[in-house]
Write a protein that holds these residues in place. Structure first.
Motif, mmCIF file in Angstrom:
data_model
loop_
_atom_site.group_PDB
_atom_site.id
_atom_site.type_symbol
_atom_site.label_atom_id
_atom_site.label_comp_id
_atom_site.label_asym_id
_atom_site.label_seq_id
_atom_site.Cartn_x
_atom_site.Cartn_y
_atom_site.Cartn_z
ATOM 1 N N GLU A 64 0.799 -1.265 -0.075
ATOM 2 C CA GLU A 64 -0.088 -0.166 -0.064
ATOM 3 C C GLU A 64 0.920 1.198 0.002
ATOM 4 N N PRO A 65 0.426 2.494 -0.814
ATOM 5 C CA PRO A 65 1.418 3.419 -0.835
ATOM 6 C C PRO A 65 1.329 4.241 0.491
ATOM 7 N N PHE A 66 2.607 4.850 0.681
ATOM 8 C CA PHE A 66 2.743 5.731 1.955
ATOM 9 C C PHE A 66 1.656 7.058 1.631
ATOM 10 N N GLY A 82 1.907 5.100 6.646
ATOM 11 C CA GLY A 82 0.755 4.796 5.960
ATOM 12 C C GLY A 82 1.198 3.758 4.921
ATOM 13 N N GLY A 83 2.279 3.616 4.451
ATOM 14 C CA GLY A 83 2.764 2.579 3.574
ATOM 15 C C GLY A 83 2.744 1.312 4.257
ATOM 16 N N LYS A 84 2.368 0.142 3.622
ATOM 17 C CA LYS A 84 2.916 -1.131 3.788
ATOM 18 C C LYS A 84 3.860 -1.770 2.878
ATOM 19 N N ALA A 259 2.171 -7.896 4.921
ATOM 20 C CA ALA A 259 2.160 -6.335 4.632
ATOM 21 C C ALA A 259 2.382 -5.662 6.086
ATOM 22 N N LEU A 260 3.630 -5.085 6.226
ATOM 23 C CA LEU A 260 3.858 -4.460 7.539
ATOM 24 C C LEU A 260 3.944 -2.998 7.330
ATOM 25 N N THR A 285 11.629 -0.695 8.696
ATOM 26 C CA THR A 285 11.603 -1.238 7.367
ATOM 27 C C THR A 285 11.803 -0.541 6.190
ATOM 28 N N ALA A 286 11.057 0.553 6.004
ATOM 29 C CA ALA A 286 10.786 1.004 4.813
ATOM 30 C C ALA A 286 12.159 2.082 4.523
ATOM 31 N N GLY A 287 12.363 2.777 5.543
ATOM 32 C CA GLY A 287 13.402 4.017 5.642
ATOM 33 C C GLY A 287 14.828 3.027 5.292
ATOM 34 N N TYR A 288 15.177 2.081 6.320
ATOM 35 C CA TYR A 288 16.276 1.252 6.144
ATOM 36 C C TYR A 288 16.448 0.578 4.732
ATOM 37 N N MET A 289 15.426 0.107 4.319
ATOM 38 C CA MET A 289 15.421 -0.753 2.692
ATOM 39 C C MET A 289 15.799 0.416 1.726
ATOM 40 N N LEU A 290 15.132 1.726 1.970
ATOM 41 C CA LEU A 290 15.516 2.588 0.921
ATOM 42 C C LEU A 290 16.762 3.090 1.104
#
Ligand code: PRX
Length: 652
Positions: A64-66, A82-84, A259-260, A285-290
């Motif tokens: 899901e988009p942020f 907001g993102g998954k 979906a986290l 998750t998301a920030g680290y992956m980016l």
């Protein structure tokens, strides 16, 4: 506890050599020109939300988009709310359509056994093991300790945790049972994944036995999974311990990724601080992956044609970010090696470079110094012409080691990226852009886009060119740590209290007339031993836990190979200050912390040098440990005879 003055650090190194980017090096996926890099850096500085938001849309796979890119000031900045998302999808599923048959990991064991895992193999094993985890009762949000040798199952275990949203806490396999117990307890881990043993210089390093010992002191752990690596004898406790291969035997290969939330905790990694127990650095998750995805591409120019090898252990942040998450997210082919660089001989690394045609090689200055000592004949035996880019990390690289790396390994044709970063920063912060930035031996050069550093004095004033001071980050970045697990106050206090709302890295640095950064080392009581952080405080606590020790002070001293060695000043309350006692205390520290903390020197003294107010004068101890004349003021010393006694006692 320290009596150093970290602000306004004196800078003695003068280095005038410059190396323009080699003409042969053609960037493939990184910035192509300095103008392109500068435009990205300026954009990220002026419009971080726009910059990172676009990259996150283009480069991450979202369920899901942020709804917002970043919100809140440091230290409470949240990213991509907001993102998954799921990190294992980012590293595996995403590549299956086009690259299922591409090698993800080319693995070589120390004894010479080899395995290649294609993206579809890794995906299958991760799905199976994720199902195993669920069957063992692991749920989203649980913590799982991983204490394993450098085998592919370590990567499988990490990504399986990520797939179901369990937070992994990897403990370097060189740490002791005590250290494992402390970390299990701090994280309240439910499960430990380990191996019977690992290989190191032809010897078996028992891991399961250490886990057994740790579990006597870590009641939160309910179950243990044991991967069979060496066939060593182990004790299996019924209903607690399970063999990896038995659990995997009939497991399904289907496992839907959870979906986290973007800010879901991906992992905890313990690192040393200047006081107290290790700090559980938490990455989400998301920030680290980016961050790891983009910094891998920008720094290593890692493309589809490359074979990349990072020689770190996955037990440290370098392995997390640049063996696992960054390279796999980019769909790259990585070499992973289990053992020591000098087994069966000192040419092992270079044989591997030739055998697998490695094009990008990332290692640590401490390793480079060891290679230099072993002699040019070892790399000389191998064909290293496949290399096109070299990297270093972990400590300041001395210009001699840089020059050797450049000439002997890089054949003067490979750019060197000297990458400055930390467990806390999650990814590379300061580094040359390969083929674009002119390099200077010993300087990590410039910040990557999104990184806005400054050098402050103790009062928080920005310092001028060539003034040594404290390295800080003035703007948040997506892959920064979010907290110290279970201790948010300590997180704020450690990194954000010196200068409010500004990240203080704990390092000294200066910039030169070209805006290049030169790291001057740690300013707190943290040692950098072979590129790994160790707190003097932890070694001191280990020493005073021994019944014969009354008081201990630990300082670093310059060490040819390790960068910094560990010198312990010890006052005994019982027993004889002799060679036997030195041996006993050395073994004691190893048992308490692990081989990484083995003292290089133990010096006995009837008392430690203190100020009249009772503060240990570490500055004096550092001079003595380094064999230097004591510089500076000693008039505040309570008893000046002590120094003479400490100096005499230098037979170790
Ligand atoms: O002092 C810096 C040094 O290593 C510290 C971070 O240690 P750790 O969290 O264990 O992470 C090591 C691998 C990222 C820093 O505070 N350090 C790391 N890289 C460099 C460095 N010092 C100088 N130059 C570097 N390239």
């Amino acid at each position: 506890m320290s009596d150093t003055q970290p602000g306004n650090i004196e800078n003695v190194l003068q280095e005038d050599r410059r190396f323009p980017p080699p003409a042969e090096f053609k960037p493939r996926v990184s910035f192509k020109t300095n103008a392109e890099y500068e435009a990205a850096w300026n954009r990220a500085k002026d419009d971080p939300a726009g910059f990172w938001g676009e990259l996150a849309k283009e480069n991450l796979e979202w369920f899901e988009p942020f709804t917002s890119v970043m919100s809140g000031d440091m230290p409470e900045t949240k990213w991509f709310e907001g993102g998954k998302i799921n990190a294992s999808v980012q590293c595996l599923d995403r590549h299956l359509e086009k690259n299922a048959n591409k090698a993800a990991i080319i693995w070589e064991g120390e004894p010479g056994d080899t395995r290649v895992l294609r993206y579809q193999d890794l995906h299958r094993e991760v799905c199976k093991f994720a199902n195993v985890l669920k069957r063992l009762g692991i749920e989203t949000g649980d913590r799982v300790t991983i204490y394993m040798p450098m085998v592919p199952e370590l990567v499988i275990a990490m990504l399986a945790c990520a797939r179901i949203g369990a937070t992994h806490s990897i403990i370097f396999a060189g740490f002791s049972a005590e250290a494992v117990a402390d970390r299990n307890n701090d994280a309240q881990a439910k499960l430990v994944i380990t191996a019977d043993a690992g290989w190191r210089r032809g010897k078996e390093v028992p891991l399961k036995a250490a886990v057994d010992e740790s579990l006597e002191k870590s009641p939160s752990v309910e179950k243990v999974v044991v991967y069979q690596r060496t066939g060593a004898d182990v004790t299996m406790v019924p209903d607690r311990d399970y063999w990896w291969h038995e659990l995997m035997e009939n497991e399904s290969t289907d496992c839907e990724a959870v979906a986290l939330d973007s800010e879901h905790p991906l992992f905890i990694l313990y690192t040393s601080g200047s006081t107290g127990k290790p700090k559980g650095v938490l990455h989400t998750t998301a920030g680290y992956m980016l961050g790891t995805t983009m910094t891998t591409r920008w720094t290593f120019d890692l493309s589809d044609e490359d074979t990349y090898w990072c020689t770190a252990d996955i037990g440290w942040i370098t392995g997390h970010s640049y063996i696992v998450y960054g390279p796999l997210s980019n769909g790259a082919t990585s070499v992973m090696y289990e053992g020591a660089p000098n087994w069966p001989d000192e040419g092992r690394f270079w044989e591997l470079v030739e055998k697998y045609q490695v094009s990008i090689f990332y290692t640590a200055p401490t390793a480079i110094r060891a290679f230099m000592k072993w002699g040019d004949q070892w790399p000389g035996k191998a064909d290293l012409s496949s290399l096109r880019l070299l990297g270093t990390v972990g400590e300041p690289i001395n210009p001699e080691a840089w020059m050797w790396y450049h000439e002997v390994i890089g054949g003067e044709r490979c750019p060197i990226v000297d990458t400055w970063w930390q467990t806390e920063t999650g990814g590379i912060m300061l580094t040359p852009v390969p083929g674009v930035t002119e390099t200077k031996p010993g300087s990590c050069t410039k910040p990557l886009p999104g990184v806005v550093p400054a050098i402050f004095d103790e009062q928080g004033n920005a310092l001028e060119i060539n003034q040594g001071g404290l390295l800080v980050m003035t703007q948040p970045w997506p892959h920064m740590l979010r907290t110290l697990y279970g201790d948010h106050d300590r997180f704020v206090e450690t990194y954000f209290s010196k200068f409010e709302g500004i990240y203080f890295a704990g390092d000294g640095a200066r910039t030169d007339e070209d805006g290049y950064y030169w790291i001057l080392g740690r300013v707190d009581d943290v040692l950098n031993v072979s590129g790994h952080r160790l707190s003097t405080m932890e070694v001191e606590s280990a020493l005073v836990a021994h019944e014969a020790v009354a008081e201990a002070a630990v300082v670093g001293f310059p060490h040819d190979l390790k960068g910094e060695g560990i010198c312990c000043f010890v006052t005994l309350k019982s027993g004889e200050p002799n060679a036997e006692m030195k041996k006993e205390l050395t073994a004691h520290v190893r048992k308490q912390i692990g081989a990484i903390a083995t003292p290089d020197q133990i010096r006995f003294a009837p008392a430690l040098p203190k100020t009249r107010s009772g503060k240990i004068m570490r500055r004096l101890l550092r001079d003595i440990a380094a064999g230097r004349e004591t510089a500076g003021d000693t008039t505040t010393l309570e008893d000046s005879n002590i120094l003479a006694a400490l100096r005499k006692n230098d037979d170790s």
